[in-house]
Design a protein around this motif. Structure first.
Motif, PDB file in Angstrom:
ATOM      1  N   SER A  37       0.709  -1.551   0.509  1.00 26.29           N
ATOM      2  CA  SER A  37      -0.047   0.065   0.351  1.00 26.29           C
ATOM      3  C   SER A  37       1.014   1.450  -0.454  1.00 26.29           C
ATOM      4  O   SER A  37      -0.070   2.494  -0.406  1.00 26.29           O
ATOM      5  CB  SER A  37      -1.119  -0.084   0.832  1.00 26.29           C
ATOM      6  N   GLU A  38       2.183   1.044  -0.198  1.00 28.39           N
ATOM      7  CA  GLU A  38       3.198   2.200   0.084  1.00 28.39           C
ATOM      8  C   GLU A  38       3.031   2.840  -1.023  1.00 28.39           C
ATOM      9  O   GLU A  38       3.203   2.098  -2.453  1.00 28.39           O
ATOM     10  CB  GLU A  38       3.901   2.035   0.011  1.00 28.39           C
ATOM     11  N   PRO A  39       2.877   4.368  -1.611  1.00 25.39           N
ATOM     12  CA  PRO A  39       3.290   5.024  -2.827  1.00 25.39           C
ATOM     13  C   PRO A  39       5.218   4.398  -2.680  1.00 25.39           C
ATOM     14  O   PRO A  39       6.034   4.048  -2.464  1.00 25.39           O
ATOM     15  CB  PRO A  39       3.351   6.106  -2.469  1.00 25.39           C
ATOM     16  N   GLU A  40       5.697   5.010  -4.392  1.00 25.27           N
ATOM     17  CA  GLU A  40       6.655   4.293  -4.692  1.00 25.27           C
ATOM     18  C   GLU A  40       7.530   5.086  -3.866  1.00 25.27           C
ATOM     19  O   GLU A  40       9.052   4.749  -3.547  1.00 25.27           O
ATOM     20  CB  GLU A  40       6.818   4.651  -5.917  1.00 25.27           C
ATOM     21  N   HIS A  41       7.082   6.592  -3.784  1.00 26.08           N
ATOM     22  CA  HIS A  41       8.093   7.228  -3.671  1.00 26.08           C
ATOM     23  C   HIS A  41       8.769   7.196  -1.975  1.00 26.08           C
ATOM     24  O   HIS A  41       9.604   7.962  -1.078  1.00 26.08           O
ATOM     25  CB  HIS A  41       7.786   8.965  -3.676  1.00 26.08           C
ATOM     26  N   LEU A  42       7.847   6.376  -1.127  1.00 25.93           N
ATOM     27  CA  LEU A  42       8.570   6.445   0.608  1.00 25.93           C
ATOM     28  C   LEU A  42       8.664   4.843   0.525  1.00 25.93           C
ATOM     29  O   LEU A  42       7.294   4.273   1.753  1.00 25.93           O
ATOM     30  CB  LEU A  42       6.779   6.695   0.685  1.00 25.93           C
ATOM     31  N   SER A  43       9.192   3.632  -0.669  1.00 25.18           N
ATOM     32  CA  SER A  43       8.898   2.440   0.100  1.00 25.18           C
ATOM     33  C   SER A  43      10.050   1.912   0.825  1.00 25.18           C
ATOM     34  O   SER A  43      11.326   2.645   1.179  1.00 25.18           O
ATOM     35  CB  SER A  43       9.679   1.942  -1.670  1.00 25.18           C
ATOM     36  N   ILE A 124      17.687   0.337   9.637  1.00 30.70           N
ATOM     37  CA  ILE A 124      17.462  -0.699   8.324  1.00 30.70           C
ATOM     38  C   ILE A 124      17.899  -0.724   7.446  1.00 30.70           C
ATOM     39  O   ILE A 124      18.171  -2.028   6.469  1.00 30.70           O
ATOM     40  CB  ILE A 124      16.243   0.275   7.919  1.00 30.70           C
ATOM     41  N   LEU A 125      18.617   0.795   6.719  1.00 28.73           N
ATOM     42  CA  LEU A 125      19.899   0.109   5.910  1.00 28.73           C
ATOM     43  C   LEU A 125      20.777  -0.483   6.201  1.00 28.73           C
ATOM     44  O   LEU A 125      21.531  -0.972   5.010  1.00 28.73           O
ATOM     45  CB  LEU A 125      20.475   2.076   6.184  1.00 28.73           C
ATOM     46  N   SER A 126      21.527  -0.987   7.368  1.00 28.25           N
ATOM     47  CA  SER A 126      22.061  -2.197   7.458  1.00 28.25           C
ATOM     48  C   SER A 126      21.261  -3.334   7.467  1.00 28.25           C
ATOM     49  O   SER A 126      21.848  -4.721   6.672  1.00 28.25           O
ATOM     50  CB  SER A 126      22.323  -2.201   8.596  1.00 28.25           C
ATOM     51  N   GLU A 127      19.612  -3.512   8.188  1.00 23.25           N
ATOM     52  CA  GLU A 127      19.242  -4.907   7.542  1.00 23.25           C
ATOM     53  C   GLU A 127      19.235  -4.851   6.086  1.00 23.25           C
ATOM     54  O   GLU A 127      19.415  -5.617   5.531  1.00 23.25           O
ATOM     55  CB  GLU A 127      18.193  -4.945   8.235  1.00 23.25           C
ATOM     56  N   LEU A 128      19.642  -3.800   5.156  1.00 23.25           N
ATOM     57  CA  LEU A 128      18.995  -3.709   3.544  1.00 23.25           C
ATOM     58  C   LEU A 128      20.582  -4.348   2.909  1.00 23.25           C
ATOM     59  O   LEU A 128      20.138  -5.203   2.840  1.00 23.25           O
ATOM     60  CB  LEU A 128      18.450  -2.730   3.303  1.00 23.25           C
ATOM     61  N   GLY A 129      21.441  -3.619   3.329  1.00 23.91           N
ATOM     62  CA  GLY A 129      22.062  -4.423   3.215  1.00 23.91           C
ATOM     63  C   GLY A 129      22.529  -5.758   3.258  1.00 23.91           C
ATOM     64  O   GLY A 129      23.356  -6.565   2.119  1.00 23.91           O
ATOM     65  N   GLU A 130      22.149  -6.457   4.466  1.00 22.31           N
ATOM     66  CA  GLU A 130      22.780  -7.864   5.277  1.00 22.31           C
ATOM     67  C   GLU A 130      21.403  -8.812   3.958  1.00 22.31           C
ATOM     68  O   GLU A 130      22.497  -9.174   2.971  1.00 22.31           O
ATOM     69  CB  GLU A 130      21.628  -7.607   6.437  1.00 22.31           C
ATOM     70  N   GLU A 162      17.374   4.809  -0.913  1.00 22.32           N
ATOM     71  CA  GLU A 162      16.887   6.648  -1.236  1.00 22.32           C
ATOM     72  C   GLU A 162      15.240   6.815  -1.115  1.00 22.32           C
ATOM     73  O   GLU A 162      15.491   7.666  -0.551  1.00 22.32           O
ATOM     74  CB  GLU A 162      16.761   6.872  -3.318  1.00 22.32           C
ATOM     75  N   THR A 163      14.559   6.099  -0.598  1.00 20.06           N
ATOM     76  CA  THR A 163      13.406   6.009  -0.464  1.00 20.06           C
ATOM     77  C   THR A 163      13.259   6.326   0.953  1.00 20.06           C
ATOM     78  O   THR A 163      12.526   7.191   1.618  1.00 20.06           O
ATOM     79  CB  THR A 163      12.705   4.898  -1.398  1.00 20.06           C
ATOM     80  N   LEU A 164      14.123   4.852   1.756  1.00 18.88           N
ATOM     81  CA  LEU A 164      14.191   5.575   3.098  1.00 18.88           C
ATOM     82  C   LEU A 164      14.638   6.655   3.933  1.00 18.88           C
ATOM     83  O   LEU A 164      14.383   7.478   4.412  1.00 18.88           O
ATOM     84  CB  LEU A 164      15.142   3.822   3.986  1.00 18.88           C
ATOM     85  N   ARG A 165      15.264   7.109   3.375  1.00 18.78           N
ATOM     86  CA  ARG A 165      16.034   8.391   3.633  1.00 18.78           C
ATOM     87  C   ARG A 165      15.558   9.481   3.901  1.00 18.78           C
ATOM     88  O   ARG A 165      15.646  10.581   4.086  1.00 18.78           O
ATOM     89  CB  ARG A 165      17.720   8.571   2.811  1.00 18.78           C
ATOM     90  N   THR A 166      14.591   9.954   2.931  1.00 19.55           N
ATOM     91  CA  THR A 166      13.017  10.843   2.655  1.00 19.55           C
ATOM     92  C   THR A 166      12.196  10.620   3.327  1.00 19.55           C
ATOM     93  O   THR A 166      11.497  11.457   3.799  1.00 19.55           O
ATOM     94  CB  THR A 166      13.022  10.933   1.029  1.00 19.55           C
ATOM     95  N   ILE A 167      11.559   9.248   4.100  1.00 22.14           N
ATOM     96  CA  ILE A 167      10.845   9.064   5.186  1.00 22.14           C
ATOM     97  C   ILE A 167      10.684  10.620   6.525  1.00 22.14           C
ATOM     98  O   ILE A 167      11.507  10.197   6.656  1.00 22.14           O
ATOM     99  CB  ILE A 167      10.950   8.272   5.276  1.00 22.14           C
ATOM    100  N   THR A 168       9.587  11.184   6.273  1.00 26.13           N
ATOM    101  CA  THR A 168       9.499  11.970   7.383  1.00 26.13           C
ATOM    102  C   THR A 168       8.553  10.806   8.792  1.00 26.13           C
ATOM    103  O   THR A 168       8.083  10.615   8.615  1.00 26.13           O
ATOM    104  CB  THR A 168       9.295  12.973   7.183  1.00 26.13           C
TER     105      THR A 168
END
Length: 409
Positions: A37-43, A124-130, A162-168
Protein backbone atom coordinates in the motif's frame (compact mmCIF):
# COMPACT_ATOMS: atom_id res chain seq x y z
CA UNK A 1 -12.18 -24.94 18.27
CA UNK A 2 -14.13 -22.83 20.78
CA UNK A 3 -13.33 -19.56 19.06
CA UNK A 4 -15.56 -16.49 19.30
CA UNK A 5 -15.64 -13.51 16.97
CA UNK A 6 -16.90 -10.11 18.06
CA UNK A 7 -16.89 -6.76 16.29
CA UNK A 8 -16.64 -3.41 18.01
CA UNK A 9 -19.03 -0.69 16.78
CA UNK A 10 -16.18 0.87 14.78
CA UNK A 11 -15.53 -2.36 12.85
CA UNK A 12 -12.54 -3.79 14.70
CA UNK A 13 -12.71 -7.59 14.89
CA UNK A 14 -11.92 -9.31 18.18
CA UNK A 15 -11.22 -13.05 17.94
CA UNK A 16 -10.65 -15.15 21.04
CA UNK A 17 -10.04 -18.86 21.50
CA UNK A 18 -9.31 -20.17 25.03
CA UNK A 19 -6.85 -23.06 25.08
CA UNK A 20 -7.33 -25.67 27.79
CA UNK A 21 -4.32 -26.32 29.98
CA UNK A 22 -2.50 -23.13 28.98
CA UNK A 23 -0.99 -20.77 31.54
CA UNK A 24 0.03 -18.08 29.04
CA UNK A 25 -1.81 -15.95 26.53
CA UNK A 26 -0.80 -14.94 23.00
CA UNK A 27 -2.27 -11.67 21.74
CA UNK A 28 -1.76 -10.05 18.37
CA UNK A 29 -3.05 -6.93 16.64
CA UNK A 30 -3.20 -7.83 12.95
CA UNK A 31 -3.54 -5.03 10.41
CA UNK A 32 -4.62 -6.12 6.92
CA UNK A 33 -2.24 -3.73 5.20
CA UNK A 34 1.46 -3.82 4.45
CA UNK A 35 4.12 -2.62 2.06
CA UNK A 36 1.95 -3.10 -1.04
CA UNK A 37 0.00 0.00 0.00
CA UNK A 38 3.02 2.31 0.05
CA UNK A 39 3.54 4.98 -2.62
CA UNK A 40 6.69 4.29 -4.60
CA UNK A 41 8.54 7.34 -3.29
CA UNK A 42 8.02 6.09 0.30
CA UNK A 43 8.93 2.44 -0.26
CA UNK A 44 9.93 0.92 3.08
CA UNK A 45 7.57 3.14 5.10
CA UNK A 46 5.45 0.33 6.61
CA UNK A 47 8.53 -1.52 7.83
CA UNK A 48 10.03 1.66 9.29
CA UNK A 49 6.80 2.37 11.18
CA UNK A 50 6.83 -1.16 12.58
CA UNK A 51 10.34 -0.50 13.93
CA UNK A 52 9.56 2.97 15.19
CA UNK A 53 6.65 2.09 17.49
CA UNK A 54 9.11 0.24 19.73
CA UNK A 55 11.06 3.48 20.22
CA UNK A 56 8.31 4.88 22.39
CA UNK A 57 4.54 4.65 22.67
CA UNK A 58 1.95 5.77 25.19
CA UNK A 59 3.53 6.61 28.53
CA UNK A 60 6.69 4.56 27.89
CA UNK A 61 9.96 5.15 26.06
CA UNK A 62 11.86 2.34 24.35
CA UNK A 63 13.58 1.14 27.55
CA UNK A 64 10.34 1.27 29.53
CA UNK A 65 8.55 -0.80 26.88
CA UNK A 66 11.26 -3.46 27.08
CA UNK A 67 11.30 -3.42 30.87
CA UNK A 68 7.51 -3.51 31.20
CA UNK A 69 7.17 -6.71 29.17
CA UNK A 70 10.30 -8.40 30.54
CA UNK A 71 9.48 -7.53 34.14
CA UNK A 72 6.63 -10.02 33.83
CA UNK A 73 8.64 -12.57 31.80
CA UNK A 74 6.82 -11.84 28.56
CA UNK A 75 7.89 -11.16 25.00
CA UNK A 76 6.67 -8.68 22.40
CA UNK A 77 7.53 -8.31 18.73
CA UNK A 78 6.23 -7.29 15.32
CA UNK A 79 6.62 -8.00 11.62
CA UNK A 80 5.71 -6.44 8.30
CA UNK A 81 4.74 -8.24 5.10
CA UNK A 82 3.43 -7.11 1.75
CA UNK A 83 -0.16 -7.43 2.94
CA UNK A 84 0.07 -7.43 6.74
CA UNK A 85 1.50 -5.56 9.71
CA UNK A 86 1.37 -7.49 12.98
CA UNK A 87 2.18 -6.52 16.57
CA UNK A 88 2.10 -9.51 18.89
CA UNK A 89 3.34 -10.91 22.18
CA UNK A 90 2.97 -13.50 24.89
CA UNK A 91 2.70 -13.29 28.66
CA UNK A 92 1.32 -15.23 31.57
CA UNK A 93 -2.46 -14.92 31.75
CA UNK A 94 -2.40 -12.49 34.69
CA UNK A 95 -0.49 -9.97 32.54
CA UNK A 96 -2.73 -10.14 29.48
CA UNK A 97 -4.08 -6.61 30.00
CA UNK A 98 -0.55 -5.18 30.13
CA UNK A 99 0.34 -6.93 26.87
CA UNK A 100 -2.83 -5.69 25.21
CA UNK A 101 -2.09 -2.14 26.38
CA UNK A 102 1.46 -2.21 25.04
CA UNK A 103 0.33 -3.51 21.64
CA UNK A 104 -2.49 -1.00 21.30
CA UNK A 105 -0.20 1.87 22.33
CA UNK A 106 1.95 1.08 19.30
CA UNK A 107 -0.96 1.96 17.09
CA UNK A 108 -2.74 4.63 19.14
CA UNK A 109 0.09 6.64 20.68
CA UNK A 110 3.50 6.17 19.00
CA UNK A 111 6.04 8.86 19.86
CA UNK A 112 7.84 8.98 16.49
CA UNK A 113 10.65 11.26 17.67
CA UNK A 114 12.58 12.69 14.71
CA UNK A 115 15.98 11.76 16.13
CA UNK A 116 14.83 8.16 16.65
CA UNK A 117 13.53 7.98 13.10
CA UNK A 118 16.87 9.05 11.66
CA UNK A 119 18.73 6.57 13.86
CA UNK A 120 16.37 3.73 12.95
CA UNK A 121 16.83 4.46 9.25
CA UNK A 122 20.49 3.55 9.70
CA UNK A 123 19.49 0.28 11.36
CA UNK A 124 17.18 -0.60 8.46
CA UNK A 125 19.81 0.41 5.90
CA UNK A 126 22.11 -2.13 7.56
CA UNK A 127 19.31 -4.71 7.37
CA UNK A 128 18.83 -3.83 3.71
CA UNK A 129 22.55 -4.26 3.05
CA UNK A 130 22.49 -7.64 4.79
CA UNK A 131 19.61 -8.81 2.59
CA UNK A 132 21.43 -7.68 -0.56
CA UNK A 133 24.41 -9.83 0.52
CA UNK A 134 22.17 -12.88 1.01
CA UNK A 135 21.45 -14.34 -2.45
CA UNK A 136 18.67 -16.64 -1.23
CA UNK A 137 16.79 -13.59 0.10
CA UNK A 138 17.67 -11.35 -2.82
CA UNK A 139 16.44 -13.76 -5.47
CA UNK A 140 12.97 -13.81 -3.93
CA UNK A 141 12.78 -10.01 -3.98
CA UNK A 142 13.83 -10.13 -7.63
CA UNK A 143 11.11 -12.70 -8.29
CA UNK A 144 8.40 -10.41 -6.94
CA UNK A 145 9.79 -7.54 -9.00
CA UNK A 146 9.48 -9.69 -12.10
CA UNK A 147 6.14 -11.27 -11.24
CA UNK A 148 4.41 -8.00 -10.33
CA UNK A 149 6.30 -5.60 -12.54
CA UNK A 150 5.92 -1.89 -11.74
CA UNK A 151 3.39 -2.61 -8.98
CA UNK A 152 3.63 -2.03 -5.22
CA UNK A 153 3.29 -5.78 -4.58
CA UNK A 154 6.53 -6.27 -6.49
CA UNK A 155 8.61 -4.01 -4.27
CA UNK A 156 10.74 -5.19 -1.36
CA UNK A 157 9.21 -4.85 2.10
CA UNK A 158 12.48 -3.26 3.25
CA UNK A 159 12.25 -0.53 0.63
CA UNK A 160 15.23 1.15 -1.04
CA UNK A 161 17.99 3.26 0.45
CA UNK A 162 16.99 6.37 -1.51
CA UNK A 163 13.32 6.19 -0.45
CA UNK A 164 14.04 5.34 3.18
CA UNK A 165 16.20 8.44 3.56
CA UNK A 166 13.35 10.74 2.54
CA UNK A 167 10.71 9.43 4.99
CA UNK A 168 9.63 11.94 7.63
CA UNK A 169 7.80 11.83 10.95
CA UNK A 170 4.66 13.11 9.26
CA UNK A 171 4.88 10.28 6.70
CA UNK A 172 4.96 7.74 9.54
CA UNK A 173 2.01 9.27 11.39
CA UNK A 174 0.00 9.68 8.19
CA UNK A 175 0.62 6.02 7.35
CA UNK A 176 -0.86 4.92 10.67
CA UNK A 177 -3.81 7.28 10.25
CA UNK A 178 -4.59 6.41 6.63
CA UNK A 179 -3.75 2.71 6.46
CA UNK A 180 -4.03 1.12 9.92
CA UNK A 181 -7.73 1.91 10.14
CA UNK A 182 -10.36 0.26 12.32
CA UNK A 183 -11.95 -1.86 9.59
CA UNK A 184 -8.56 -3.42 8.81
CA UNK A 185 -7.71 -4.42 12.39
CA UNK A 186 -8.12 -7.80 14.07
CA UNK A 187 -7.28 -8.30 17.74
CA UNK A 188 -6.73 -12.04 18.11
CA UNK A 189 -5.93 -13.94 21.30
CA UNK A 190 -5.60 -17.52 22.48
CA UNK A 191 -4.33 -19.37 25.52
CA UNK A 192 -5.53 -18.82 29.07
CA UNK A 193 -7.73 -15.93 28.07
CA UNK A 194 -11.08 -14.70 29.37
CA UNK A 195 -13.21 -13.69 26.35
CA UNK A 196 -15.22 -11.13 28.30
CA UNK A 197 -12.11 -9.53 29.77
CA UNK A 198 -10.42 -9.34 26.37
CA UNK A 199 -13.47 -7.75 24.78
CA UNK A 200 -13.66 -5.14 27.53
CA UNK A 201 -9.95 -4.44 27.09
CA UNK A 202 -10.42 -4.02 23.34
CA UNK A 203 -13.35 -1.66 23.87
CA UNK A 204 -11.32 0.45 26.30
CA UNK A 205 -8.18 0.64 24.19
CA UNK A 206 -9.55 0.60 20.64
CA UNK A 207 -13.26 1.37 20.86
CA UNK A 208 -12.89 5.10 20.25
CA UNK A 209 -10.99 4.73 16.98
CA UNK A 210 -12.71 6.54 14.13
CA UNK A 211 -14.46 4.32 11.61
CA UNK A 212 -13.58 5.66 8.16
CA UNK A 213 -12.67 4.05 4.81
CA UNK A 214 -8.99 5.00 4.76
CA UNK A 215 -6.94 4.91 1.57
CA UNK A 216 -8.11 2.15 -0.82
CA UNK A 217 -5.72 -0.73 -1.48
CA UNK A 218 -4.94 -0.97 -5.19
CA UNK A 219 -5.35 -4.28 -6.98
CA UNK A 220 -2.37 -6.30 -8.19
CA UNK A 221 -1.94 -8.54 -11.21
CA UNK A 222 0.66 -11.17 -12.02
CA UNK A 223 2.47 -9.95 -15.13
CA UNK A 224 5.65 -12.00 -15.35
CA UNK A 225 9.10 -11.04 -16.54
CA UNK A 226 12.80 -11.58 -15.93
CA UNK A 227 15.24 -10.18 -13.34
CA UNK A 228 18.85 -11.37 -13.46
CA UNK A 229 21.60 -10.36 -11.02
CA UNK A 230 25.01 -11.37 -12.37
CA UNK A 231 27.03 -10.83 -9.21
CA UNK A 232 29.13 -13.86 -8.42
CA UNK A 233 28.36 -16.12 -5.48
CA UNK A 234 29.42 -19.68 -4.78
CA UNK A 235 26.11 -20.93 -6.16
CA UNK A 236 23.51 -19.72 -8.58
CA UNK A 237 20.12 -19.06 -7.02
CA UNK A 238 17.05 -19.00 -9.22
CA UNK A 239 13.29 -18.81 -8.82
CA UNK A 240 10.54 -19.58 -11.27
CA UNK A 241 7.26 -17.81 -10.50
CA UNK A 242 3.83 -18.77 -11.82
CA UNK A 243 0.43 -17.11 -11.32
CA UNK A 244 -1.21 -18.48 -8.18
CA UNK A 245 -4.65 -17.95 -6.67
CA UNK A 246 -6.25 -15.41 -4.36
CA UNK A 247 -6.60 -16.33 -0.70
CA UNK A 248 -10.37 -16.88 -0.93
CA UNK A 249 -10.28 -18.92 -4.14
CA UNK A 250 -12.08 -22.22 -3.47
CA UNK A 251 -9.39 -24.03 -5.46
CA UNK A 252 -6.62 -22.92 -3.10
CA UNK A 253 -6.63 -26.09 -0.95
CA UNK A 254 -6.11 -28.16 -4.11
CA UNK A 255 -3.29 -25.86 -5.20
CA UNK A 256 -1.68 -26.13 -1.76
CA UNK A 257 -1.66 -29.91 -2.02
CA UNK A 258 -0.28 -29.81 -5.55
CA UNK A 259 2.55 -27.46 -4.50
CA UNK A 260 3.34 -29.59 -1.44
CA UNK A 261 3.60 -32.73 -3.55
CA UNK A 262 5.69 -30.89 -6.13
CA UNK A 263 8.30 -29.42 -3.82
CA UNK A 264 7.21 -29.29 -0.19
CA UNK A 265 9.46 -31.88 1.40
CA UNK A 266 12.18 -34.49 0.94
CA UNK A 267 9.71 -36.91 -0.66
CA UNK A 268 8.52 -34.30 -3.18
CA UNK A 269 9.06 -34.66 -6.89
CA UNK A 270 11.47 -31.74 -7.18
CA UNK A 271 13.64 -32.83 -4.25
CA UNK A 272 13.82 -36.43 -5.36
CA UNK A 273 14.54 -35.64 -9.01
CA UNK A 274 16.88 -32.64 -8.80
CA UNK A 275 18.78 -33.53 -5.64
CA UNK A 276 18.55 -37.25 -5.02
CA UNK A 277 18.47 -38.58 -8.59
CA UNK A 278 20.56 -35.98 -10.46
CA UNK A 279 22.61 -34.19 -7.79
CA UNK A 280 21.86 -30.87 -9.46
CA UNK A 281 21.03 -28.86 -6.35
CA UNK A 282 21.55 -28.78 -2.62
CA UNK A 283 18.23 -27.07 -1.98
CA UNK A 284 15.10 -27.03 -4.11
CA UNK A 285 11.52 -26.36 -3.11
CA UNK A 286 8.09 -25.17 -4.20
CA UNK A 287 5.90 -22.74 -2.28
CA UNK A 288 2.83 -20.57 -2.75
CA UNK A 289 1.67 -17.22 -1.41
CA UNK A 290 -1.92 -16.03 -1.65
CA UNK A 291 -3.11 -12.43 -1.37
CA UNK A 292 -6.58 -10.88 -1.37
CA UNK A 293 -6.64 -10.48 -5.15
CA UNK A 294 -3.84 -12.57 -6.62
CA UNK A 295 -1.19 -15.13 -5.78
CA UNK A 296 2.14 -16.60 -6.76
CA UNK A 297 3.60 -20.10 -6.85
CA UNK A 298 7.37 -20.27 -6.74
CA UNK A 299 9.98 -22.89 -7.49
CA UNK A 300 13.27 -22.04 -5.76
CA UNK A 301 16.67 -23.63 -6.27
CA UNK A 302 20.34 -23.19 -5.38
CA UNK A 303 22.63 -24.96 -7.84
CA UNK A 304 26.15 -24.91 -9.24
CA UNK A 305 26.48 -21.92 -11.57
CA UNK A 306 27.37 -24.16 -14.50
CA UNK A 307 24.26 -26.28 -14.01
CA UNK A 308 21.69 -23.56 -13.30
CA UNK A 309 20.08 -23.71 -16.74
CA UNK A 310 20.00 -27.51 -16.61
CA UNK A 311 18.36 -27.48 -13.17
CA UNK A 312 15.65 -25.06 -14.29
CA UNK A 313 14.97 -27.09 -17.43
CA UNK A 314 14.53 -30.19 -15.29
CA UNK A 315 12.35 -28.37 -12.75
CA UNK A 316 10.02 -27.25 -15.53
CA UNK A 317 9.83 -30.83 -16.77
CA UNK A 318 9.04 -32.11 -13.28
CA UNK A 319 6.27 -29.52 -12.99
CA UNK A 320 4.76 -30.46 -16.34
CA UNK A 321 4.87 -34.17 -15.49
CA UNK A 322 3.19 -33.53 -12.11
CA UNK A 323 0.32 -31.74 -13.86
CA UNK A 324 -0.21 -34.86 -15.99
CA UNK A 325 0.63 -37.69 -13.61
CA UNK A 326 0.36 -36.65 -9.95
CA UNK A 327 -1.06 -39.73 -8.25
CA UNK A 328 -3.26 -40.68 -5.33
CA UNK A 329 -0.38 -41.73 -3.08
CA UNK A 330 1.43 -38.42 -3.55
CA UNK A 331 -1.74 -36.45 -2.88
CA UNK A 332 -2.40 -38.49 0.27
CA UNK A 333 1.15 -37.81 1.49
CA UNK A 334 0.91 -34.08 0.76
CA UNK A 335 -2.49 -33.95 2.45
CA UNK A 336 -1.06 -35.65 5.54
CA UNK A 337 1.80 -33.15 5.70
CA UNK A 338 -0.54 -30.16 5.47
CA UNK A 339 -2.98 -31.64 7.98
CA UNK A 340 -0.18 -32.38 10.43
CA UNK A 341 1.23 -28.87 10.08
CA UNK A 342 -2.19 -27.36 10.74
CA UNK A 343 -2.92 -29.57 13.75
CA UNK A 344 0.53 -29.01 15.23
CA UNK A 345 0.19 -25.24 14.87
CA UNK A 346 -3.16 -25.37 16.66
CA UNK A 347 -1.47 -26.86 19.72
CA UNK A 348 0.06 -23.46 20.48
CA UNK A 349 -1.69 -20.27 21.53
CA UNK A 350 0.27 -18.27 18.96
CA UNK A 351 -0.68 -20.67 16.19
CA UNK A 352 -4.36 -20.36 17.09
CA UNK A 353 -4.21 -16.58 17.24
CA UNK A 354 -2.51 -16.45 13.84
CA UNK A 355 -5.00 -18.87 12.29
CA UNK A 356 -8.02 -16.97 13.58
CA UNK A 357 -6.69 -13.65 12.30
CA UNK A 358 -5.96 -15.06 8.86
CA UNK A 359 -9.41 -16.65 8.70
CA UNK A 360 -11.15 -13.40 9.61
CA UNK A 361 -9.00 -11.49 7.13
CA UNK A 362 -9.80 -13.81 4.22
CA UNK A 363 -13.33 -15.02 4.96
CA UNK A 364 -14.72 -12.48 7.41
CA UNK A 365 -15.31 -15.22 9.98
CA UNK A 366 -13.42 -17.87 11.94
CA UNK A 367 -13.34 -21.18 10.09
CA UNK A 368 -13.53 -24.11 12.47
CA UNK A 369 -10.82 -26.74 12.52
CA UNK A 370 -13.34 -29.19 11.07
CA UNK A 371 -13.96 -26.86 8.11
CA UNK A 372 -10.25 -26.39 7.48
CA UNK A 373 -9.57 -30.11 7.59
CA UNK A 374 -12.64 -30.78 5.45
CA UNK A 375 -11.33 -28.50 2.70
CA UNK A 376 -8.02 -30.35 2.66
CA UNK A 377 -9.56 -33.82 2.81
CA UNK A 378 -11.93 -33.04 -0.08
CA UNK A 379 -9.02 -32.71 -2.53
CA UNK A 380 -8.38 -35.74 -4.73
CA UNK A 381 -5.66 -36.28 -7.32
CA UNK A 382 -7.80 -34.94 -10.17
CA UNK A 383 -8.48 -31.69 -8.31
CA UNK A 384 -4.80 -31.29 -7.43
CA UNK A 385 -3.74 -31.84 -11.06
CA UNK A 386 -6.36 -29.34 -12.24
CA UNK A 387 -5.05 -26.74 -9.81
CA UNK A 388 -1.53 -27.42 -11.05
CA UNK A 389 -2.62 -27.07 -14.66
CA UNK A 390 -4.01 -23.59 -13.89
CA UNK A 391 -0.43 -22.46 -13.22
CA UNK A 392 0.53 -23.02 -16.83
CA UNK A 393 -1.43 -20.20 -18.43
CA UNK A 394 1.58 -18.84 -20.32
CA UNK A 395 2.64 -16.24 -17.77
CA UNK A 396 5.85 -16.77 -15.84
CA UNK A 397 8.52 -14.87 -13.93
CA UNK A 398 12.18 -15.81 -13.67
CA UNK A 399 14.68 -14.38 -11.22
CA UNK A 400 18.31 -15.33 -10.70
CA UNK A 401 21.35 -14.30 -8.67
CA UNK A 402 24.77 -15.45 -9.80
CA UNK A 403 23.73 -16.49 -13.31
CA UNK A 404 21.57 -15.36 -16.20
CA UNK A 405 18.36 -17.14 -17.11
CA UNK A 406 15.51 -16.41 -19.45
CA UNK A 407 11.81 -17.28 -19.51
CA UNK A 408 12.62 -20.01 -22.01
CA UNK A 409 15.29 -21.60 -19.78
Amino acid sequence: MTAELHRLPNGIAVAVDPLAGAESVAIGLYAMVGSRSEPEHLSGLAHLVEHMVFKGAGKRDTRQIAEAIEDVGGVINAWTARDQTVFYGRTLAKDAELLCELICDFLRAPHMAEEHIEREKDVILSELGESVDAPDDLVHDHLFEAAFSDQPLGRSVLGRAETLRTITRDDCLNWIRDELIASRLILSASGKVDPDALLKCAERLLGDMENWPGVPIGRAEFTGGVRNDRREFEQAHWCLGLPGMAANDPRLPALSIFVQALGGGMSSRLFQELREERGLAYSVSAWQQAYSDTGIVGLSCAADRNRAVESMHLARSVLAEAVEKLGDAEVARARAQIEAGLLMSMETAQGRADQMARSVEVFGRILSLEELLGQIRAVDAAAARSAGAALLDGRAAVASVGTQLALAA
